[in-house]
Design an enzyme around this catalytic site. Structure first.
Site, PDB file in Angstrom:
ATOM      1  N   GLY A  51      48.233  57.473  34.744  1.00  0.00           N
ATOM      2  CA  GLY A  51      46.744  57.422  35.296  1.00  0.00           C
ATOM      3  C   GLY A  51      46.397  56.281  36.278  1.00  0.00           C
ATOM      4  O   GLY A  51      45.010  55.711  35.892  1.00  0.00           O
ATOM      5  N   THR A  52      47.215  55.258  36.803  1.00  0.00           N
ATOM      6  CA  THR A  52      46.725  54.383  37.511  1.00  0.00           C
ATOM      7  C   THR A  52      47.293  54.741  38.989  1.00  0.00           C
ATOM      8  O   THR A  52      48.632  54.781  39.060  1.00  0.00           O
ATOM      9  CB  THR A  52      47.113  52.954  37.106  1.00  0.00           C
ATOM     10  OG1 THR A  52      46.859  51.932  37.844  1.00  0.00           O
ATOM     11  CG2 THR A  52      48.866  52.827  36.353  1.00  0.00           C
ATOM     12  N   SER A  53      46.394  54.071  40.087  1.00  0.00           N
ATOM     13  CA  SER A  53      46.994  54.259  41.264  1.00  0.00           C
ATOM     14  C   SER A  53      48.044  53.321  41.977  1.00  0.00           C
ATOM     15  O   SER A  53      48.694  53.431  43.075  1.00  0.00           O
ATOM     16  CB  SER A  53      45.816  54.482  42.266  1.00  0.00           C
ATOM     17  OG  SER A  53      44.929  53.244  42.187  1.00  0.00           O
ATOM     18  N   CYS A  85      28.912  27.965  27.773  1.00  0.00           N
ATOM     19  CA  CYS A  85      29.817  27.541  26.736  1.00  0.00           C
ATOM     20  C   CYS A  85      31.192  28.597  26.665  1.00  0.00           C
ATOM     21  O   CYS A  85      31.963  28.193  25.737  1.00  0.00           O
ATOM     22  CB  CYS A  85      29.071  27.391  25.241  1.00  0.00           C
ATOM     23  SG  CYS A  85      28.534  29.013  24.618  1.00  0.00           S
ATOM     24  N   GLN A  89      44.444  48.750  31.880  1.00  0.00           N
ATOM     25  CA  GLN A  89      43.508  48.181  32.878  1.00  0.00           C
ATOM     26  C   GLN A  89      41.960  48.543  32.770  1.00  0.00           C
ATOM     27  O   GLN A  89      40.987  48.309  33.392  1.00  0.00           O
ATOM     28  CB  GLN A  89      43.783  48.625  34.407  1.00  0.00           C
ATOM     29  CG  GLN A  89      45.083  48.191  34.671  1.00  0.00           C
ATOM     30  CD  GLN A  89      45.598  48.996  36.078  1.00  0.00           C
ATOM     31  OE1 GLN A  89      45.496  48.605  37.266  1.00  0.00           O
ATOM     32  NE2 GLN A  89      46.503  49.875  35.666  1.00  0.00           N
ATOM     33  N   ASN A  90      41.866  49.636  31.718  1.00  0.00           N
ATOM     34  CA  ASN A  90      40.526  50.175  31.630  1.00  0.00           C
ATOM     35  C   ASN A  90      39.805  49.210  30.493  1.00  0.00           C
ATOM     36  O   ASN A  90      40.194  48.723  29.592  1.00  0.00           O
ATOM     37  CB  ASN A  90      40.461  51.437  30.782  1.00  0.00           C
ATOM     38  CG  ASN A  90      41.385  52.535  31.587  1.00  0.00           C
ATOM     39  OD1 ASN A  90      41.519  52.194  32.722  1.00  0.00           O
ATOM     40  ND2 ASN A  90      41.962  53.591  30.920  1.00  0.00           N
ATOM     41  N   VAL A  91      38.525  49.142  31.073  1.00  0.00           N
ATOM     42  CA  VAL A  91      37.617  48.135  30.034  1.00  0.00           C
ATOM     43  C   VAL A  91      36.579  48.984  29.263  1.00  0.00           C
ATOM     44  O   VAL A  91      35.729  48.535  28.759  1.00  0.00           O
ATOM     45  CB  VAL A  91      36.683  47.464  30.999  1.00  0.00           C
ATOM     46  CG1 VAL A  91      37.640  46.502  31.993  1.00  0.00           C
ATOM     47  CG2 VAL A  91      35.689  48.375  32.038  1.00  0.00           C
ATOM     48  N   CYS A 106      23.760  28.700  23.491  1.00  0.00           N
ATOM     49  CA  CYS A 106      23.385  27.667  24.322  1.00  0.00           C
ATOM     50  C   CYS A 106      22.209  28.035  25.607  1.00  0.00           C
ATOM     51  O   CYS A 106      21.782  27.079  26.280  1.00  0.00           O
ATOM     52  CB  CYS A 106      24.588  27.034  25.217  1.00  0.00           C
ATOM     53  SG  CYS A 106      25.349  28.093  26.317  1.00  0.00           S
ATOM     54  N   HIS A 160      42.255  43.767  32.042  1.00  0.00           N
ATOM     55  CA  HIS A 160      40.933  43.823  33.057  1.00  0.00           C
ATOM     56  C   HIS A 160      39.711  43.406  32.047  1.00  0.00           C
ATOM     57  O   HIS A 160      38.410  43.438  32.610  1.00  0.00           O
ATOM     58  CB  HIS A 160      40.864  44.867  33.820  1.00  0.00           C
ATOM     59  CG  HIS A 160      41.866  44.830  34.998  1.00  0.00           C
ATOM     60  ND1 HIS A 160      42.026  45.663  35.630  1.00  0.00           N
ATOM     61  CD2 HIS A 160      42.808  43.760  35.311  1.00  0.00           C
ATOM     62  CE1 HIS A 160      43.026  45.522  36.643  1.00  0.00           C
ATOM     63  NE2 HIS A 160      43.436  44.491  36.325  1.00  0.00           N
TER      64      HIS A 160
END
Ligand code: OAD
Length: 241
Positions: A189-191, A132, A103-105, A152, A121
């Site tokens: 490490g995710t809630s 575009c 889920q980390n960006v 564009c 994510h």
């Protein structure tokens, strides 16, 4: 506390498994110094998601949204992958079928060497044209206050998923397949507050996978784990190798 026997047990399972799927969240990058979202020091304690991470916020005030993303890009740019990212990259080398769903960006898993990765994510180092729809890699720091598409001229937005937006269908398909086919599923490490990621462990479990959670505090949101390893990801994951 995590007992040595639990670590040994999961290390044994990892040496035998043919198929491992890992779901990670902000806690994996916490030891690199990237802030998490929830908890006492979380980003959502200081910033309002609805003003910064929704399509409506971007339509209303793109400059403010870009200011926040530019700030996060500058912060992440100074950080390095930690021992948790490195351990997951090493596991990928050893296990025949390995998928990392993050889920980390922040892009730190890729920098650590992970390859079969689904960034559900998005990625803060990619931009997408609102005209575009071209997606491109961009690590310019800082980006101009209102960056525009080279092709564009329409406004660019961060290539991340905001609240109220759907996830990419292909990414969901790959994630579900990896969850369903896994023999072992690690949730790190995710809630477990955000869907659909929060249901992947339960989907894996209902298909016969063994669920291991690694977190500072065992969570409820990700469904019941078969084994909970309590502690910092950067300390626990290397011990599983
Ligand atoms: P959260 O901030 O909700 O949760 C971070 C989790 O990591 C918590 O369960 C902590 O206990 C745990 N944690 C913190 N430090 C840790 C460490 N050193 N080792 C192990 N665990 C640790 O972050 P996420 O669950 O990733 O989405 O959040 C999910 C999504 O909500 C994010 O991708 C983002 C956010 O809003 C969007 O922006 C769409």
């Amino acid at each position: 506390m995590t007992s040595i026997s639990d670590i040994d047990k999961i290390r044994d399972r990892l040496t035998q498994t043919r198929s491992l799927t890992v779901l990670t969240g902000a806690g994996v990058s916490a030891d690199s110094g990237v802030p998490t979202f929830r908890g006492p020091e979380g980003l959502w304690k200081t910033y309002r998601a609805e003003e910064l991470a929704t399509p409506e916020a971007f339509s209303k005030n793109p400059g403010l949204v870009w200011e926040w993303y530019n700030w996060r890009r500058e912060l992440i740019h100074t950080k390095e992958p930690n021992a948790a990212h490195a351990a997951l990259a090493s596991l990928e080398e050893r296990i025949p079928s390995f998928t990392l769903i993050t889920q980390n960006v922040d892009g730190l898993h890729v920098r650590a060497g992970s390859r079969n990765i689904v960034e559900i994510h998005g990625n803060i180092w990619k931009v997408r044209c609102t005209g575009c729809h071209t997606i491109s890699f961009n690590d310019e720091i800082p980006l101009p206050p209102l960056p525009a598409c080279d092709l564009c001229g329409e406004p660019l937005r961060p290539h991340v998923v905001w609240f109220g937006e759907s996830l990419d269908a292909e990414n969901i398909k790959r994630s579900l397949k990896a969850a369903e086919e896994s023999e072992l599923f690690l949730v790190v490490g995710t809630s477990g507050n955000v869907q659909p990621a929060a249901s992947f462990a339960e989907i894996a479990k209902s298909n016969g996978s063994y669920i291991v959670e690694v977190n500072l505090d065992p969570t409820r949101g990700n469904g019941p784990a078969d084994t909970s390893l309590t502690g910092r990801a950067a300390e626990i994951l290397p011990r599983l190798l």
